[in-house]
Design a protein around this motif. Structure first.
Motif, short mmCIF file in Angstrom:
data_model
loop_
_atom_site.label_atom_id
_atom_site.label_comp_id
_atom_site.label_asym_id
_atom_site.label_seq_id
_atom_site.Cartn_x
_atom_site.Cartn_y
_atom_site.Cartn_z
N ASP A 150 1.38 12.09 -6.22
CA ASP A 150 2.06 11.46 -5.33
C ASP A 150 2.06 9.81 -5.38
O ASP A 150 2.74 9.09 -5.22
N VAL A 151 0.66 9.54 -5.60
CA VAL A 151 0.03 8.17 -5.76
C VAL A 151 0.70 7.63 -7.11
O VAL A 151 1.10 6.58 -6.91
N LYS A 167 0.85 -1.25 -0.01
CA LYS A 167 -0.04 -0.11 0.06
C LYS A 167 0.85 1.33 0.05
O LYS A 167 2.05 1.22 0.44
N SER A 168 0.39 2.27 -0.63
CA SER A 168 0.97 3.60 -0.75
C SER A 168 0.99 4.38 0.65
O SER A 168 1.60 5.26 0.76
N GLY A 187 7.81 -5.18 -10.24
CA GLY A 187 7.46 -5.47 -11.45
C GLY A 187 5.85 -5.65 -11.55
O GLY A 187 5.31 -6.13 -12.63
N HIS A 188 5.18 -4.95 -10.72
CA HIS A 188 3.57 -5.13 -10.64
C HIS A 188 2.80 -3.90 -11.20
O HIS A 188 3.36 -2.73 -11.08
N GLU A 202 7.20 3.65 -8.96
CA GLU A 202 8.39 3.17 -7.97
C GLU A 202 8.24 1.61 -7.76
O GLU A 202 9.08 0.90 -7.71
N HIS A 203 6.82 1.29 -7.33
CA HIS A 203 6.49 -0.23 -6.80
C HIS A 203 6.54 -1.04 -8.38
O HIS A 203 7.13 -2.02 -7.94
#
Ligand SMILES: [Zn+2]
Length: 93
Positions: free
Chosen positions: A46-47, A37-38, A59-60, A53-54
């Motif tokens: 920002d999200v 979760k962010s 790789g998702h 970044e995630h």
């Protein structure tokens, strides 16, 4: 017999300007659930940055995004349209 008086007023729903809305995302994974979760952020960008970044790290590429805000009812002028006098023709004998 008791007489009752009802008073109706119009209200409009709007976003409460005194409270910032919150944005967040949760990774739902690609082949299996991830659950990362962010956390709550104050801006949609920002999200987006967190999701990128995630994706880079895990790789998702699939997320569930959420937006939450606070609302208030603001009094507006005028008679509610539902309470305006009826406009119909009375039947005549
Ligand atoms: Zn993930």
């Amino acid at each position: 017999m008791t007489r009752q008086i009802f008073r109706y007023e119009n209200y409009t729903t709007r976003q409460d300007p005194t409270v910032e809305p919150e944005y967040s995302a949760e990774c739902v994974g690609d082949q299996q659930a991830c659950g990362e979760k962010s956390g709550k952020r104050s801006a949609a960008n920002d999200v987006d940055d967190w999701m990128r970044e995630h994706m880079r790290d895990a790789g998702h590429r699939h997320f569930r995004r959420s937006f939450e805000d606070f609302a208030e009812l603001e009094l507006t002028a005028g008679i509610p349209t539902a309470l305006e006098p009826a406009r119909f023709q009375r039947p005549r004998p």
